[in-house]
Scaffold this motif. Structure first.
Motif, PDB file in Angstrom:
ATOM      1  N   PHE A   1     -40.543 -11.876 -23.540  1.00  0.00           N
ATOM      2  CA  PHE A   1     -40.778 -10.889 -22.486  1.00  0.00           C
ATOM      3  C   PHE A   1     -41.632 -11.473 -21.368  1.00  0.00           C
ATOM      4  CE2 PHE A   1     -43.621  -7.334 -21.074  1.00  0.00           C
ATOM      5  CZ  PHE A   1     -42.684  -6.642 -20.335  1.00  0.00           C
TER       6      PHE A   1
ATOM      7  N   LEU B   1     -40.831  -3.996 -16.611  1.00  0.00           N
ATOM      8  CA  LEU B   1     -40.804  -2.833 -17.503  1.00  0.00           C
ATOM      9  C   LEU B   1     -41.018  -1.536 -16.726  1.00  0.00           C
ATOM     10  CD1 LEU B   1     -40.630  -2.186 -20.585  1.00  0.00           C
ATOM     11  CD2 LEU B   1     -43.107  -1.996 -20.526  1.00  0.00           C
TER      12      LEU B   1
ATOM     13  N   TYR C   1     -38.377   4.799 -21.641  1.00  0.00           N
ATOM     14  CA  TYR C   1     -39.351   3.783 -21.239  1.00  0.00           C
ATOM     15  C   TYR C   1     -40.537   4.443 -20.544  1.00  0.00           C
ATOM     16  CZ  TYR C   1     -36.097  -0.015 -22.254  1.00  0.00           C
ATOM     17  OH  TYR C   1     -35.275  -0.909 -22.874  1.00  0.00           O
TER      18      TYR C   1
ATOM     19  N   LEU D   1     -37.966  -8.259 -18.766  1.00  0.00           N
ATOM     20  CA  LEU D   1     -37.179  -7.343 -19.571  1.00  0.00           C
ATOM     21  C   LEU D   1     -35.720  -7.765 -19.624  1.00  0.00           C
ATOM     22  CD1 LEU D   1     -37.550  -4.787 -21.162  1.00  0.00           C
ATOM     23  CD2 LEU D   1     -36.964  -3.479 -19.134  1.00  0.00           C
TER      24      LEU D   1
ATOM     25  N   LEU E   1     -38.981  -3.816 -28.851  1.00  0.00           N
ATOM     26  CA  LEU E   1     -39.638  -3.754 -27.550  1.00  0.00           C
ATOM     27  C   LEU E   1     -40.700  -2.662 -27.520  1.00  0.00           C
ATOM     28  CD1 LEU E   1     -39.865  -4.350 -24.497  1.00  0.00           C
ATOM     29  CD2 LEU E   1     -38.002  -2.733 -24.155  1.00  0.00           C
TER      30      LEU E   1
END
Lengths: 208, 208
Positions: free
Chosen positions: B28, B116, B126, B33, B63
């Motif tokens: 990451f 992100l 998210y 991402l 994640l």
DNA sequence: CAAAATTTTGTTAAAGCGTACAAAAAATTG
DNA sequence: CAATTTTTTGTACGCTTTAACAAAATTTTG
């Protein structure tokens, strides 16, 4: 390095390119960079999928042209606003207005542009695309403040100013907050008023 | 709604989960991402690719656990810093330090986290992941300022404060500028000093 | 209507996720 | 402790999405 043989642009070619760029823009706003696929662009434009690579090298060329188009529009608006301004202070306000266009400061646009910025930090080609925007912003601010502040103070101000703009756009993209245009501008204007020395603000306010 | 039948966690299971989460974290940071694929996670962990879905529901679970782990670490550091502080002002500085951890404020981390955030504005799952962080920040600031400011002034300050933090991280992720930790903090501290009324700063500085 | 331009349709190749299954290791049991 | 069962680990494959390209079909133009 073989260049693509360039024939003269036909009217149809220009039309289709614009149609595709506009379609890409709509998809981009709706679904962000990740949702932007060739197929979607073409069907949004009401054309069949293969057409994209007939008029463009690849998908990225469409995207890049779209970004450049936006940069141009933004820059032109700012130039117009700057022309109308009669003092340094008004010019600063014109920059703020230009960076928060009323018709476009919405969640969709904010999300979309942030997704592009995110990609730019991992991809030099994208980063290059955004650089003109930052350069112009910095140069505009500098030329307004140069008569009244040393360069390093200007740079310091600029950093905060640009960061605040970016940060407000980023926050605008988030669902849980409802950040209005007025709020965003007020925060930014507040910052400008307080970050610059009173004396400078006084001088900036004088018409010229 | 069938729950997954939960067997007791074996040592190996815990070890593998942590290994995969750590591997995901490294990928990451390196690639953002978009670069985070199941295959890369597994090979980074030195395991074969199918193993991921044996220990996790899917890639997203890895994640998400990674993000939660980071949020926990960050929150703990901030709590420690806050405990050490002896005045409101020191608590504010502790928040700033917590949001700009010296070991982690680099281009890679900035780029990754921005990617992100970008996804979060298009994906509610998210977004939920990031909410605790913002809530905590806001609640920390509020509790520091509440004795001295009305709530709406606090909210206004908070907006600018959070936007500036985000904006500085975003700028950090860009290649063409070289924004040091010290610069970033100085811009932010500057903002705090100027955005809060002198009277409030005076009161905040008193030890308690 | 023939040549050129434009558009559509279909194919190929790559990437990536998730699942099914095979192999190996460990635990259990008679 | 050997046979059997269960758990753990690793591999292979299928499905989907997507970009890019090629070939065929259609439309336009001179």
């Amino acid at each position: 390095m073989q260049q693509k043989p360039k024939r003269p642009r036909t009217r149809i070619e220009d039309i289709r390119r614009v149609e595709l760029i506009d379609a890409a823009h709509r998809i981009f706003l709706k679904e962000g960079l990740r949702g932007l696929t060739s197929t979607k662009i073409c069907s949004e434009a009401g054309l069949s999928q293969g057409i994209l690579t007939y008029y463009f090298k690849d998908k990225e060329e469409v995207l890049f042209e779209m970004v450049r188009m936006n940069n141009r529009i933004l820059a032109n608006e700012i130039v117009l606003n700057l022309r109308r301004a009669h003092s340094g202070w008004e010019r600063l306000m014109a920059l703020i207005d230009g960076n928060f266009p009323a018709q476009r400061f919405d969640k969709q646009a904010a999300s979309a542009w942030v997704s592009l910025y995110a990609e730019a930090s991992h991809n030099e080609r994208y980063a290059r695309l955004l650089r003109p925007y930052y350069r112009r912003l910095r140069s505009n601010v500098s030329s307004i403040l140069r008569p009244y502040l040393e360069q390093d103070k200007i740079d310091h101000f600029n950093l905060g100013f640009a960061a605040m703009i970016d940060g407000l756009w980023l926050r605008r993209g988030h669902a849980d907050i409802d950040l209005s245009l007025a709020q965003a501008k007020s925060v930014l204007i507040d910052y400008v008023e307080k970050a610059l020395p009173h004396e400078v603000i006084r001088l900036l306010s004088e018409p010229n």
